[in-house]
Enzyme design. Structure first.
Site, PDB file in Angstrom:
ATOM      1  CD  GLU A  68      -3.284  -1.161   1.591  1.00 25.63           C
ATOM      2  OE1 GLU A  68      -3.658  -0.062   1.677  1.00 25.63           O
ATOM      3  OE2 GLU A  68      -3.867  -2.172   1.622  1.00 25.63           O
TER       4      GLU A  68
HETATM    5  N1  CAA Z   1      -6.323  11.663  -4.027  1.00 24.37           N
HETATM    6  C1  CAA Z   1      -6.950  12.021  -5.248  1.00 24.37           C
HETATM    7  N2  CAA Z   1      -6.253  11.961  -6.159  1.00 24.37           N
HETATM    8  C2  CAA Z   1      -4.857  11.742  -6.289  1.00 24.37           C
HETATM    9  C3  CAA Z   1      -4.201  11.424  -5.078  1.00 24.37           C
HETATM   10  C4  CAA Z   1      -5.077  11.333  -3.904  1.00 24.37           C
HETATM   11  N3  CAA Z   1      -4.689  10.665  -2.569  1.00 24.37           N
HETATM   12  N4  CAA Z   1      -2.854  11.273  -5.406  1.00 24.37           N
HETATM   13  C5  CAA Z   1      -2.781  11.523  -6.466  1.00 24.37           C
HETATM   14  N5  CAA Z   1      -3.825  11.946  -7.095  1.00 24.37           N
HETATM   15  C6  CAA Z   1      -4.011  12.369  -8.446  1.00 24.37           C
HETATM   16  C7  CAA Z   1      -3.238  13.613  -8.729  1.00 24.37           C
HETATM   17  O1  CAA Z   1      -3.966  14.787  -8.309  1.00 24.37           O
HETATM   18  C8  CAA Z   1      -2.943  13.432 -10.152  1.00 24.37           C
HETATM   19  O2  CAA Z   1      -4.398  14.086 -10.899  1.00 24.37           O
HETATM   20  P1  CAA Z   1      -4.405  15.471 -11.685  1.00 24.37           P
HETATM   21  O3  CAA Z   1      -2.930  15.118 -12.742  1.00 24.37           O
HETATM   22  O4  CAA Z   1      -5.762  15.522 -12.383  1.00 24.37           O
HETATM   23  O5  CAA Z   1      -4.090  16.332 -10.790  1.00 24.37           O
HETATM   24  C9  CAA Z   1      -2.668  11.837 -10.759  1.00 24.37           C
HETATM   25  O6  CAA Z   1      -3.420  11.246  -9.294  1.00 24.37           O
HETATM   26  C10 CAA Z   1      -1.351  11.746 -10.544  1.00 24.37           C
HETATM   27  O7  CAA Z   1      -0.887  12.015  -9.403  1.00 24.37           O
HETATM   28  P2  CAA Z   1       0.706  12.285  -9.511  1.00 24.37           P
HETATM   29  O8  CAA Z   1       1.159  13.188 -10.783  1.00 24.37           O
HETATM   30  O9  CAA Z   1       1.121  12.758  -8.302  1.00 24.37           O
HETATM   31  O10 CAA Z   1       1.512  10.856  -9.970  1.00 24.37           O
HETATM   32  P3  CAA Z   1       2.787  10.136  -9.759  1.00 24.37           P
HETATM   33  O11 CAA Z   1       3.081   9.096 -11.083  1.00 24.37           O
HETATM   34  O12 CAA Z   1       3.859  11.371  -9.279  1.00 24.37           O
HETATM   35  O13 CAA Z   1       2.488   9.028  -8.419  1.00 24.37           O
HETATM   36  C11 CAA Z   1       2.201   8.454  -6.199  1.00 24.37           C
HETATM   37  C12 CAA Z   1       1.935   9.448  -7.474  1.00 24.37           C
HETATM   38  C13 CAA Z   1       1.852   8.923  -4.890  1.00 24.37           C
HETATM   39  C14 CAA Z   1       3.805   7.883  -6.312  1.00 24.37           C
HETATM   40  C15 CAA Z   1       1.375   7.097  -6.677  1.00 24.37           C
HETATM   41  O14 CAA Z   1       1.840   6.557  -8.172  1.00 24.37           O
HETATM   42  C16 CAA Z   1       1.450   6.045  -5.590  1.00 24.37           C
HETATM   43  O15 CAA Z   1       0.747   6.198  -4.528  1.00 24.37           O
HETATM   44  N6  CAA Z   1       2.230   5.077  -5.772  1.00 24.37           N
HETATM   45  C17 CAA Z   1       2.259   3.809  -5.066  1.00 24.37           C
HETATM   46  C18 CAA Z   1       1.239   2.753  -5.392  1.00 24.37           C
HETATM   47  C19 CAA Z   1       0.884   2.035  -4.052  1.00 24.37           C
HETATM   48  O16 CAA Z   1       0.649   2.347  -3.065  1.00 24.37           O
HETATM   49  N7  CAA Z   1       0.659   0.901  -4.462  1.00 24.37           N
HETATM   50  C20 CAA Z   1       0.305  -0.125  -3.663  1.00 24.37           C
HETATM   51  C21 CAA Z   1      -0.509  -1.526  -4.275  1.00 24.37           C
HETATM   52  S1  CAA Z   1      -1.968  -1.912  -3.462  1.00 24.37           S
HETATM   53  C22 CAA Z   1      -1.657  -2.924  -2.046  1.00 24.37           C
HETATM   54  O17 CAA Z   1      -0.616  -3.127  -1.815  1.00 24.37           O
HETATM   55  C23 CAA Z   1      -2.774  -3.679  -1.623  1.00 24.37           C
HETATM   56  C24 CAA Z   1      -2.217  -5.028  -1.107  1.00 24.37           C
HETATM   57  O18 CAA Z   1      -2.847  -6.026  -1.538  1.00 24.37           O
HETATM   58  C25 CAA Z   1      -2.390  -4.965   0.302  1.00 24.37           C
END
Ligand code: CAA
Length: 380
Positions: free
Chosen positions: A363
């Site tokens: 996550e």
């Molecule tokens: N709420 C709403 N929108 C959001 C947001 C949030 N919390 N975070 C990002 N966004 C939106 C941004 O506003 C943007 O949209 P707009 O262009 O319309 O403004 C869009 O998402 C893209 O955002 P970024 O430009 O910030 O994207 P990025 O490529 O820089 O990545 C990141 C952001 C935070 C690194 C994201 O990629 C991330 O969270 N990565 C980790 C993924 C993750 O947590 N994976 C876990 C897998 S699930 C799991 O583990 C479950 C399990 O089985 C236990």
């Protein structure tokens, strides 16, 4: 400011504590050894309302707040982090995602079963080349009018083999980058949907982690969640709450390891006295307890933010970042307090130490939490 828990919160804490001791503890070592899913225990957690804690009772949920959810997560994780991740994914990724963003029909058809634990859910975002870099989705969902055609592979999916319903994130329009991503509800057994081999893991071995393969899977249009292109936002918004659940899991692992270390230090003797009487051990307990208490405050604050309707992206990320570090450090120290016995399975602490590691990875890794926190700090 009132730091005490309400009567209701104490009741749910005691119910979860009692369940963990009577139903999860027996067999937890064997399930870890054999990588065995806690099928019976999950069924009972469904009956107790643990699989849909925050869902509105009209969809079969328990209608509780996020604070209740993290309290339950902490108690279950003290004993069995494999069982608690099943609860966490079902509650905060799958049920929350459907309740917040699903249509009424989707809620009727899927949420009612997931919230009661009759069915289990999985959340499918990660791919072989899209873990932290979650916008780089290679799985495609091509729009064919009344349905989509899904192709690709998902990796490290919790509940991958046991789930009935899967929330799958996929790219519909690559030109639009993250704005061309969608989220879908996919049912087990649909033609072309294959479950890959089970992963052999370091920790949370009782949970069920698989890759998933989609080969021309037809997904009806009504199974898309939200507007066209909402899939990435859906994943981010859902994960923001999921991170609070994993933070609570990490807190529970730390608290469980600390409890075992404290009890052991009161009975184990060395140099003529119980080892807790040696400052080398007593100071370890003091550090562990202080760190756990700090982690608990961050976890409860993040849950409170969500319950108040405040933004919880940053507080959830801070809680996960800190609590997972504490889980790792405290569980390593708990093994140290146990000495040679800490290295032996029957004392439970080595399992908690192995289970702790994943809380710094799934996550969103700790490094991703720092991206979320630092971006939040520098936004204004
Ligand atoms: N709420 C709403 N929108 C959001 C947001 C949030 N919390 N975070 C990002 N966004 C939106 C941004 O506003 C943007 O949209 P707009 O262009 O319309 O403004 C869009 O998402 C893209 O955002 P970024 O430009 O910030 O994207 P990025 O490529 O820089 O990545 C990141 C952001 C935070 C690194 C994201 O990629 C991330 O969270 N990565 C980790 C993924 C993750 O947590 N994976 C876990 C897998 S699930 C799991 O583990 C479950 C399990 O089985 C236990």
């Amino acid at each position: 400011m009132d730091f005490s828990l309400s009567e209701e919160h104490l009741m749910i804490r005691d119910a979860a504590r009692d369940f963990a001791k009577t139903e999860l503890l027996p067999g937890v070592i064997e399930r870890d050894n054999k990588q065995e899913f806690p099928t019976e225990q999950v069924k009972k957690m469904g009956e107790l309302g643990f699989m849909g804690l925050m869902v509105d009772p009209k969809y079969g949920g328990s209608g509780m707040d996020t604070l209740s959810y993290v309290i339950v997560m902490e108690e279950l994780s003290k004993i069995d982090a494999s069982a608690s991740v099943i609860v966490s994914v079902n509650n905060s990724l799958v049920c929350y995602g459907l309740e917040a963003y699903g249509t009424e029909d989707q809620k009727e058809k899927y949420l009612t079963k997931l919230a009661t634990g009759q069915s289990i859910g999985a959340f499918c975002l990660s791919e072989p080349e899209a873990g932290s870099d979650a916008t780089s989705q290679k799985t495609t969902a091509i729009d064919k009018g009344d349905h989509y055609v899904l192709n690709g592979t998902k990796n490290w999916i919790t509940n991958g083999g046991t789930a009935d319903y899967y929330l799958v994130i996929a790219q519909t329009d690559r030109e639009k980058k993250h704005k061309g991503i969608n989220a879908f509800i996919v049912e087990k057994g649909w033609e072309g949907f294959e479950i890959g081999p089970k992963e052999d893991k370091l920790g949370i071995r009782g949970s069920d982690t698989h890759s998933l393969i989609f080969n021309d899977v037809k997904v009806p249009k009504e199974n898309r969640i939200g507007e066209d292109g909402f899939g990435f936002k859906f994943a981010m918004k859902t994960l923001a709450g999921g991170r609070i659940g994993i933070a609570a899991q990490a807190l529970g692992i730390a608290a469980g390891a600390y409890d075992l270390a404290r009890e052991y230090s009161k009975v184990r003797k060395a140099f003529g006295t119980e080892i807790c009487n040696h400052q080398a051990i007593a100071f370890k307990l003091a550090d562990m307890h202080t760190e756990i208490e700090a982690a608990r405050h961050l976890v409860h604050k993040a849950a409170w933010d969500k319950d108040q309707g405040n933004n919880y992206d940053m507080s959830g990320a801070m809680a996960k970042l800190y609590a997972s570090k504490v889980a790792m450090e405290v569980s390593v120290e708990a093994v140290q307090v146990h000495g040679g016995n800490g290295f032996v399975k029957e004392y439970h602490v080595e399992r908690l130490m192995r289970d702790a590691k994943i809380t710094q990875i799934y996550e969103g890794t700790s490094e991703i939490q720092k991206i979320v926190i630092s971006r939040g700090l520098l936004r204004d």
